[in-house]
Scaffold this motif. Structure first.
Motif, PDB file in Angstrom:
ATOM      1  N   THR A   6      25.626 -37.080  12.632  1.00  0.00           N
ATOM      2  CA  THR A   6      26.940 -37.266  12.011  1.00  0.00           C
ATOM      3  C   THR A   6      27.150 -38.732  11.677  1.00  0.00           C
ATOM      4  OG1 THR A   6      27.911 -35.382  13.167  1.00  0.00           O
ATOM      5  CG2 THR A   6      29.432 -37.057  12.336  1.00  0.00           C
ATOM      6  N   VAL A   7      27.608 -38.995  10.453  1.00  0.00           N
ATOM      7  CA  VAL A   7      27.972 -40.354  10.051  1.00  0.00           C
ATOM      8  C   VAL A   7      29.436 -40.360   9.634  1.00  0.00           C
ATOM      9  CG1 VAL A   7      25.624 -40.912   9.346  1.00  0.00           C
ATOM     10  CG2 VAL A   7      27.242 -40.057   7.653  1.00  0.00           C
ATOM     11  N   ALA A   8      30.101 -41.456   9.900  1.00  0.00           N
ATOM     12  CA  ALA A   8      31.500 -41.618   9.501  1.00  0.00           C
ATOM     13  C   ALA A   8      31.580 -42.583   8.331  1.00  0.00           C
ATOM     14  CB  ALA A   8      32.327 -42.138  10.672  1.00  0.00           C
ATOM     15  N   VAL A   9      32.555 -42.366   7.455  1.00  0.00           N
ATOM     16  CA  VAL A   9      32.831 -43.286   6.350  1.00  0.00           C
ATOM     17  C   VAL A   9      34.258 -43.790   6.512  1.00  0.00           C
ATOM     18  CG1 VAL A   9      32.984 -43.590   3.856  1.00  0.00           C
ATOM     19  CG2 VAL A   9      31.250 -42.059   4.819  1.00  0.00           C
ATOM     20  N   VAL A  10      34.413 -45.114   6.590  1.00  0.00           N
ATOM     21  CA  VAL A  10      35.725 -45.726   6.762  1.00  0.00           C
ATOM     22  C   VAL A  10      35.898 -46.813   5.705  1.00  0.00           C
ATOM     23  CG1 VAL A  10      35.793 -45.229   9.232  1.00  0.00           C
ATOM     24  CG2 VAL A  10      34.867 -47.407   8.440  1.00  0.00           C
ATOM     25  N   SER A  11      37.123 -47.284   5.550  1.00  0.00           N
ATOM     26  CA  SER A  11      37.435 -48.321   4.555  1.00  0.00           C
ATOM     27  C   SER A  11      38.077 -49.524   5.244  1.00  0.00           C
ATOM     28  CB  SER A  11      38.378 -47.761   3.485  1.00  0.00           C
ATOM     29  OG  SER A  11      37.781 -46.709   2.774  1.00  0.00           O
ATOM     30  N   PRO A  12      37.270 -50.455   5.782  1.00  0.00           N
ATOM     31  CA  PRO A  12      37.841 -51.622   6.449  1.00  0.00           C
ATOM     32  C   PRO A  12      38.328 -52.698   5.486  1.00  0.00           C
ATOM     33  CG  PRO A  12      35.462 -51.727   6.518  1.00  0.00           C
ATOM     34  CD  PRO A  12      35.807 -50.413   5.883  1.00  0.00           C
ATOM     35  N   SER A  13      38.014 -52.529   4.200  1.00  0.00           N
ATOM     36  CA  SER A  13      38.369 -53.548   3.204  1.00  0.00           C
ATOM     37  C   SER A  13      39.258 -52.939   2.131  1.00  0.00           C
ATOM     38  CB  SER A  13      37.098 -54.149   2.604  1.00  0.00           C
ATOM     39  OG  SER A  13      36.233 -54.645   3.606  1.00  0.00           O
ATOM     40  N   ARG A  84      40.374 -59.592   8.333  1.00  0.00           N
ATOM     41  CA  ARG A  84      41.717 -59.424   8.894  1.00  0.00           C
ATOM     42  C   ARG A  84      41.721 -58.502  10.115  1.00  0.00           C
ATOM     43  NH1 ARG A  84      46.269 -59.457   4.312  1.00  0.00           N
ATOM     44  NH2 ARG A  84      47.280 -58.204   5.919  1.00  0.00           N
ATOM     45  N   LEU A  85      40.638 -57.755  10.310  1.00  0.00           N
ATOM     46  CA  LEU A  85      40.581 -56.783  11.405  1.00  0.00           C
ATOM     47  C   LEU A  85      39.985 -57.350  12.689  1.00  0.00           C
ATOM     48  CD1 LEU A  85      39.247 -53.627   9.492  1.00  0.00           C
ATOM     49  CD2 LEU A  85      41.561 -54.567   9.579  1.00  0.00           C
ATOM     50  N   LEU A  86      39.315 -58.485  12.608  1.00  0.00           N
ATOM     51  CA  LEU A  86      38.491 -58.937  13.725  1.00  0.00           C
ATOM     52  C   LEU A  86      39.286 -59.115  15.012  1.00  0.00           C
ATOM     53  CD1 LEU A  86      36.138 -61.472  11.913  1.00  0.00           C
ATOM     54  CD2 LEU A  86      35.835 -59.012  12.299  1.00  0.00           C
ATOM     55  N   ASP A  87      40.515 -59.605  14.918  1.00  0.00           N
ATOM     56  CA  ASP A  87      41.323 -59.820  16.129  1.00  0.00           C
ATOM     57  C   ASP A  87      42.010 -58.542  16.613  1.00  0.00           C
ATOM     58  OD1 ASP A  87      40.676 -62.507  16.186  1.00  0.00           O
ATOM     59  OD2 ASP A  87      42.411 -63.103  14.994  1.00  0.00           O
ATOM     60  N   LEU A  88      41.859 -57.438  15.869  1.00  0.00           N
ATOM     61  CA  LEU A  88      42.508 -56.180  16.237  1.00  0.00           C
ATOM     62  C   LEU A  88      41.552 -55.197  16.907  1.00  0.00           C
ATOM     63  CD1 LEU A  88      44.599 -55.559  12.973  1.00  0.00           C
ATOM     64  CD2 LEU A  88      45.312 -56.712  15.079  1.00  0.00           C
ATOM     65  N   LEU A  89      40.278 -55.537  16.963  1.00  0.00           N
ATOM     66  CA  LEU A  89      39.275 -54.614  17.504  1.00  0.00           C
ATOM     67  C   LEU A  89      39.073 -54.847  18.994  1.00  0.00           C
ATOM     68  CD1 LEU A  89      36.693 -54.896  14.599  1.00  0.00           C
ATOM     69  CD2 LEU A  89      38.248 -52.977  15.039  1.00  0.00           C
ATOM     70  N   ASP A 107      32.023 -57.850   1.453  1.00  0.00           N
ATOM     71  CA  ASP A 107      33.075 -58.195   2.415  1.00  0.00           C
ATOM     72  C   ASP A 107      32.732 -57.750   3.832  1.00  0.00           C
ATOM     73  OD1 ASP A 107      35.875 -59.267   2.706  1.00  0.00           O
ATOM     74  OD2 ASP A 107      36.196 -57.250   3.500  1.00  0.00           O
ATOM     75  N   VAL A 108      31.847 -56.775   3.955  1.00  0.00           N
ATOM     76  CA  VAL A 108      31.433 -56.278   5.276  1.00  0.00           C
ATOM     77  C   VAL A 108      30.642 -57.337   6.035  1.00  0.00           C
ATOM     78  CG1 VAL A 108      30.236 -54.367   6.466  1.00  0.00           C
ATOM     79  CG2 VAL A 108      31.459 -53.943   4.331  1.00  0.00           C
ATOM     80  N   THR A 109      30.266 -58.431   5.362  1.00  0.00           N
ATOM     81  CA  THR A 109      29.577 -59.534   6.031  1.00  0.00           C
ATOM     82  C   THR A 109      30.327 -59.996   7.273  1.00  0.00           C
ATOM     83  OG1 THR A 109      28.473 -60.324   4.040  1.00  0.00           O
ATOM     84  CG2 THR A 109      28.868 -61.952   5.754  1.00  0.00           C
ATOM     85  N   ALA A 110      31.645 -60.033   7.217  1.00  0.00           N
ATOM     86  CA  ALA A 110      32.419 -60.459   8.396  1.00  0.00           C
ATOM     87  C   ALA A 110      32.149 -59.540   9.580  1.00  0.00           C
ATOM     88  CB  ALA A 110      33.909 -60.476   8.065  1.00  0.00           C
ATOM     89  N   LEU A 111      32.030 -58.241   9.311  1.00  0.00           N
ATOM     90  CA  LEU A 111      31.734 -57.289  10.384  1.00  0.00           C
ATOM     91  C   LEU A 111      30.291 -57.419  10.849  1.00  0.00           C
ATOM     92  CD1 LEU A 111      33.584 -54.107   9.049  1.00  0.00           C
ATOM     93  CD2 LEU A 111      34.479 -55.949  10.497  1.00  0.00           C
ATOM     94  N   HIS A 112      29.353 -57.566   9.911  1.00  0.00           N
ATOM     95  CA  HIS A 112      27.958 -57.774  10.306  1.00  0.00           C
ATOM     96  C   HIS A 112      27.849 -58.939  11.284  1.00  0.00           C
ATOM     97  CE1 HIS A 112      26.043 -54.894   7.700  1.00  0.00           C
ATOM     98  NE2 HIS A 112      26.473 -55.462   6.593  1.00  0.00           N
ATOM     99  N   HIS A 113      28.498 -60.039  10.932  1.00  0.00           N
ATOM    100  CA  HIS A 113      28.393 -61.238  11.761  1.00  0.00           C
ATOM    101  C   HIS A 113      28.951 -60.998  13.160  1.00  0.00           C
ATOM    102  CE1 HIS A 113      28.374 -65.405  12.955  1.00  0.00           C
ATOM    103  NE2 HIS A 113      29.680 -65.379  13.162  1.00  0.00           N
ATOM    104  N   VAL A 114      30.123 -60.393  13.232  1.00  0.00           N
ATOM    105  CA  VAL A 114      30.763 -60.208  14.533  1.00  0.00           C
ATOM    106  C   VAL A 114      30.077 -59.104  15.337  1.00  0.00           C
ATOM    107  CG1 VAL A 114      32.932 -59.584  15.652  1.00  0.00           C
ATOM    108  CG2 VAL A 114      32.936 -61.188  13.753  1.00  0.00           C
TER     109      VAL A 114
END
Length: 293
Positions: A6-13, A84-89, A107-114
């Protein structure tokens, strides 16, 4: 991953195009994967470049990641908003969920990095279901399938800016996103790593400005090597890339078809990699076995 997962698809951006997202979901299902969509994947809000509120996007991302039935999380598209999501996770809860794969780029680069710094997990810099190309360009699709099902293919370059061989964990992504993290608690440091960079829609002087920002903050101190992907709609960035990066004295491979161009090959970030300018390729291993990124 395996068929039946199972894979999920979300929209963080940003919000995805509905028709493109449907086509992307069908393509994933054709691989034998079960696809679930985040509750807010198609949401909108007053700021029309965001797919719903920050809280809603963060909740979708964390819920998908912490769902024990989900093996991988695809970001539907990029745009703007993931930082904008990094401090909410809740990274403690996400660490407890165990390893799985995050897929996306831009834009997902921010998530990759963190994900690399907070969770210590490799992530896949690859195409997203609501973007073209996804399944419509054969080489892009073949490379994504191989990466997902544990048979990663090599990523060839086309130009050597500085010769040599370098080994290290591959990190990086979109240049403007990495620059935007400088001066924050998530500021990047790539010492000992192979840095991958790509960009879209930035004039050479802006590329210069962002590279200078990375250099002046020390993010590029003691890097092992540099791999340069696509620079779509950036004019001719090669003189700037040579001017700012060659003085680092490390192997630099350019012309990798990775990023906003077509084809868009997939690269594992957080995996061990090798730049070999003789073979003009970026290769590496994801787990214990030898293979190519």
């Amino acid at each position: 991953m395996r068929p039946g997962d199972t894979v999920a698809v979300v929209s963080p951006s940003g919000p995805p195009n509905a028709a493109r997202l449907r086509n992307g979901v069908r393509a994933l299902e054709a691989l034998g994967l079960k696809v679930v969509l985040g509750e807010n994947v198609m949401a909108r809000q007053t700021l029309d470049y965001l797919a719903g509120s920050d809280a809603a996007r963060a909740a979708d991302l964390q819920s998908a990641w912490c769902d024990p039935a989900v093996s991988a999380v695809f970001c539907s598209r990029g745009g703007y908003g993931s930082a904008r999501l990094l401090d909410l996770l809740d990274f403690d809860a996400m660490r407890a969920a165990g390893p799985k794969t995050l897929i996306g780029y831009s834009d997902v680069t921010a998530l990759h990095h963190v994900w690399g710094t907070e969770l210590g997990l490799p992530t896949l810099h690859g195409p997203m279901p609501a973007y073209e190309p996804f399944c419509d360009e054969p080489r892009t699709w073949e490379h994504l399938r191989a990466a997902l099902f544990d048979d990663p293919l090599p990523v060839p370059g086309s130009l050597v800016l500085s010769p040599g061989r370098a080994e290290g964990v591959v990190a990086g992504g979109n240049l403007s996103l990495l620059a935007s993290l400088c001066g924050t608690r998530y500021q990047p440091s790539f010492a000992g790593k192979i840095v991958f960079l790509e960009e879209i829609g930035e004039e050479p002087y802006r590329v210069d400005r962002m590279l200078t920002q990375l250099l002046q903050t020390g993010a590029l101190d003691d890097v092992a090597g540099i791999a340069l992907g696509s620079w779509e709609e950036c004019g001719d960035p090669l003189p700037v890339l040579r001017d700012r990066l060659v003085p680092l004295g490390v192997p630099i491979l350019a012309g990798l078809p990775v990023g906003h161009g077509t084809p868009h090959l997939s690269v594992w970030l957080g995996a061990l990699g090798v730049i070999d300018t003789e073979s003009c390729s970026l290769s590496g291993r994801l787990r214990d076995g030898e293979g190519a990124l």
